[in-house]
Motif scaffolding. Structure first.
Motif, PDB file in Angstrom:
ATOM      1  N   GLN A 218      28.002  36.159  40.632  1.00 48.07           N
ATOM      2  CA  GLN A 218      27.705  37.043  41.731  1.00 48.07           C
ATOM      3  C   GLN A 218      29.193  37.717  42.453  1.00 48.07           C
ATOM      4  N   GLU A 219      29.286  36.241  43.328  1.00 47.05           N
ATOM      5  CA  GLU A 219      30.081  36.436  43.412  1.00 47.05           C
ATOM      6  C   GLU A 219      31.631  36.792  43.038  1.00 47.05           C
ATOM      7  N   TYR A 220      31.668  36.221  41.885  1.00 43.65           N
ATOM      8  CA  TYR A 220      33.155  36.393  40.929  1.00 43.65           C
ATOM      9  C   TYR A 220      33.220  37.949  40.577  1.00 43.65           C
ATOM     10  N   VAL A 221      31.562  38.525  40.445  1.00 47.02           N
ATOM     11  CA  VAL A 221      31.939  39.956  40.283  1.00 47.02           C
ATOM     12  C   VAL A 221      31.780  40.517  41.544  1.00 47.02           C
ATOM     13  N   LYS A 223      34.068  40.135  43.874  1.00 42.96           N
ATOM     14  CA  LYS A 223      35.397  39.781  43.558  1.00 42.96           C
ATOM     15  C   LYS A 223      36.092  41.624  43.046  1.00 42.96           C
ATOM     16  N   ILE A 224      35.238  41.650  42.044  1.00 44.26           N
ATOM     17  CA  ILE A 224      36.219  42.678  41.062  1.00 44.26           C
ATOM     18  C   ILE A 224      36.256  43.612  41.499  1.00 44.26           C
ATOM     19  N   GLY A 258      40.011  42.151  34.940  1.00 44.11           N
ATOM     20  CA  GLY A 258      38.887  41.369  34.316  1.00 44.11           C
ATOM     21  C   GLY A 258      37.527  42.422  34.210  1.00 44.11           C
ATOM     22  N   ALA A 259      36.683  42.778  33.049  1.00 47.65           N
ATOM     23  CA  ALA A 259      35.554  43.421  32.595  1.00 47.65           C
ATOM     24  C   ALA A 259      34.248  42.821  33.627  1.00 47.65           C
ATOM     25  N   VAL A 260      33.652  43.546  33.398  1.00 49.89           N
ATOM     26  CA  VAL A 260      32.050  42.614  34.125  1.00 49.89           C
ATOM     27  C   VAL A 260      30.804  43.743  33.495  1.00 49.89           C
TER      28      VAL A 260
END
Length: 708
Positions: A218-221, A223-224, A258-260
């Motif tokens: 969730q943190e990675y998403v 950020k994106i 990047g893609a999510v």
């Protein structure tokens, strides 16, 4: 309900509902089964109860500390106390040195119904061992043993997370963790046979480990997501029909970072109702933010997405509808393959390979003459396989002729049989090789670009317009500028381009790409001008900003101001167009933002990521209890985003099964490869396409459309 600093009473923060011990949170209204679970809920300690989002921070901290204290006391009772008078006894949570094999899993089982995610046991042990006091009797041996035990827990905790990530990443059934061979493998690898490490249990894999992974993802998403406002983003659709005849679709969001993965939806009940399908897309667009979205990239021109695509631009005035470039190029190859002359030579090539690979003695003879090279090599691009295999056959032309002229062939039983005679005659037929050469000259430029698009890791919108023109021009040159030969192929390419592939943002990307715009052979026709204007009106809703962009475009066209320095850059530089605008467009913020958002998009769809569809199919199966449904939703979220994250980082791996139906009459069991490395044919030397798709600045050779 104010909480004191020293202690806290859970009964002040929840209300008992009945004699069955059901308790309601006073802050968010959530109902849990016991007051202990309410403590977990209020303390924000995830187990099988969600944390409260409304509880005051001081209350949360008090409950969390209370639970941690209870956890450490339980741990101390389970493994024995380590005597050290200089350390607070309530923190004596280092395991007894006589109980080396005690592990976190055993601790969790003793901790009660609330899973505390092992509560950072490693850091607690480290804190205790770094105290100012000395160990009993000043024993250096005891200190060494404790340090060794501490390292074991630290490494073991990290190993558990890595093992769990392996399961989430690959989609392997969690029950595999119970296999004795798996445990032996992990311990032999991590412990080198010296220490037995704690392997996560089945329950831990779908419990605290999964929850930790969800939190990290969730943190990675997040950020994106924060980058979408500046670079814009694209919605990628990935749809299919499963074995139950359900129409399913995955929604992905793509941007330069990047893609999510966003969600999966069963649209079966919407089929035939464009209004409902459009409403579904509207909800997705609203979730992402219409101001962030540049385009929706469809995976097909058929079915429900084809129906929606025909009306989307009229219904949604702020977003552009496009079709995946790789899908459109594959469609071109399929249509070219149906042209009578091309279909004939492909059939003849297939006859040769079927005969050779259908008989072991003939295949062994081939390997001898080709030094082990195969005529057939598997590929993930189904539409390209016939032409790639034909290229392999052409590259082995002399070896094939030599094989069918050899004494070994003439003395074999197949040389006297009808089938063998027919294939031998075909290999010796000059017209076959001539027709095969024409077929390759007409198709390999498309195959080359298709391969480059699939492998590209940079946005391609700024290059696709020029690339398709260059493909056409290459075909024309390879066929000696003979209109009667190249026009049938141009007609197919133009039909797909005009009907499906071409988009206003492709024309805008071509115009705004400085490596193309400032080249001597830049060519802007009415199609380019209209596409640029259409993109401005659609993607910039504010009239004032539209007027500013129009005026600033004149500065860009004349290379004045900040654009003057940027226009003089060597055309061979590898500066991506969006980065060029961030450096040289600062004096013109409205045009700069518009250009960066256009040039940051991909022209390819979701299929390039090859996500494992079986997970979404299981997720969308009804009848699962709510807890399992949420858990599987978390697993799907983690799995897909791990795949996409690795794709972005370049750690691509083929762990997902090939989902393209194999062409059994072409493919042999070999690793997927692209066209034969032995071929030095000129139609493979599409230097422009390679530099363009990879984000480099080529010179432009404009291919004008000729009348049909």
């Amino acid at each position: 309900m104010a909480a004191s600093e020293g202690s806290i009473n859970v009964h002040d923060h929840g209300t008992a509902l009945d004699k069955k011990y059901r308790v309601q949170c006073n802050y968010c209204g959530k109902v849990v089964s016991t007051f202990f679970r309410l403590k977990c809920h209020l303390g924000g300690v995830r187990g099988d109860v969600a944390p409260c989002e409304n509880v005051p921070q001081n209350v949360r901290e008090l409950f969390k500390n209370s639970l941690l204290e209870r956890k450490t006391e339980s741990f101390g009772k389970g493994v024995g106390e380590l005597y050290n008078p200089t350390l607070p006894q309530k923190r004596n949570c280092c395991p007894n040195l006589n109980s080396v094999k005690h592990n976190k899993h055993e601790t969790a089982q003793n901790a009660g119904p609330c899973d505390l995610r092992q509560v950072d046991m490693d850091s607690t042990v480290k804190d205790d061992l770094s105290g100012s006091g000395s160990l009993p009797n000043g024993s250096i041996g005891s200190q060494t043993a404790i340090n060794s035990e501490t390292r074991k827990y630290s490494v073991s905790g990290q190993a558990q997370k890595l093992i769990a990530r392996f399961f989430y990443e690959t989609g392997v059934d969690f029950s595999a963790v119970n296999a004795p061979s798996f445990k032996r493998m992990v311990n032999a690898t991590l412990g080198h046979g010296q220490v037995e490490y704690s392997i996560p249990s089945f329950q831990e894999l779908k419990g605290w480990l999964l929850e930790d992974e969800v939190k990290e993802m969730q943190e990675y998403v997040k950020k994106i997501r924060h980058s979408w406002a500046s670079t814009g983003c694209s919605i990628l659709l990935d749809g299919w029909i499963d074995e139950k005849c359900r129409h399913l679709v995955n929604f992905l969001v793509d941007c330069p970072l990047g893609a999510v993965y966003l969600r999966s939806v069963d649209v079966t009940s919407f089929i035939g109702d464009v209004d409902k399908l459009q409403l579904l897309l509207d909800r997705v667009i609203e979730d992402i933010g219409v101001d962030n979205i540049i385009q929706v990239v469809s995976y097909s021109t058929k079915g429900w997405v084809g129906d929606v695509g025909k009306q989307f631009m009229d219904r949604c005035k702020r977003v552009v509808w496009t079709v995946s470039a790789s899908y459109c190029i594959e469609l071109m190859l399929e249509k070219i393959g149906m042209i009578e002359s091309i279909r004939g030579v492909l059939t003849e090539a297939k006859t040769i390979t079927r005969f050779i690979y259908g008989h072991e003695t003939v295949l062994n003879l081939l390997k001898k003459h080709t030094l082990g090279h195969d005529l057939i090599k598997a590929s993930k691009i189904r539409s390209a396989m016939p032409f790639m295999n034909l290229e392999n056959i052409v590259s082995e032309k002399q070896n094939l002729k030599s094989m069918f002229a050899s004494s070994e062939w003439n003395t074999s039983i197949w040389a006297s049989r009808t089938e063998g005679k027919m294939v031998g005659h075909l290999v010796g037929d000059h017209s076959f090789w001539t027709r095969a050469g024409i077929a390759l000259k007409a198709t390999m430029p498309l195959v080359r670009v298709l391969s480059l698009i699939n492998q590209a890791d940079k946005p391609q919108v700024g290059y696709i317009y020029e690339t398709m023109d260059q493909v056409k021009e290459t075909i024309k040159e390879e066929l000696k500028n003979k209109k009667s030969q190249y026009m049938p192929f141009w007609q197919v390419i133009d039909e797909i381009w005009d009907t499906y592939l071409h988009s206003p943002i492709h024309a805008a990307g071509y115009y705004l790409n400085p490596s193309l715009f400032y080249s001597s052979d830049f060519y802007s026709d009415a199609e380019v001008s209209f596409g640029l204007l259409n993109s401005i009106i659609r993607l910039v809703p504010d009239q004032g900003s539209q007027d500013l962009i129009s005026r600033q475009l004149e500065e860009y066209r004349l290379a004045r101001g900040g654009f003057k320095e940027g226009s003089a850059i060597d055309r061979t530089t590898t500066i991506p167009p969006a980065l060029w605008w961030s450096r040289y467009g600062r004096q013109y913020p409205e045009l700069q933002r518009f250009a960066i958002r256009i040039l940051s998009q991909s022209c390819d769809g979701a299929l390039r990521y090859r996500l494992k569809r079986s997970l979404a199919e299981k997720l969308l199966t009804t009848g699962t209890n709510p807890i399992e449904q949420q858990r599987f939703s978390d697993l799907t979220f983690v799995h897909y985003n791990l795949q996409l994250q690795q794709f972005q980082s370049g750690e691509k791996c083929d762990i997902v099964a090939e989902e393209i139906d194999p062409m059994n009459d072409w493919i042999v069991d070999e690793a997927p490869e692209t066209a034969s490395q032995n071929s030095q044919s000129s139609w493979m030397n599409l230097d422009f396409a390679e530099t363009a798709i990879n984000g480099e600045g080529p010179s432009r050779f404009q291919a004008k459309k000729e009348p049909l």
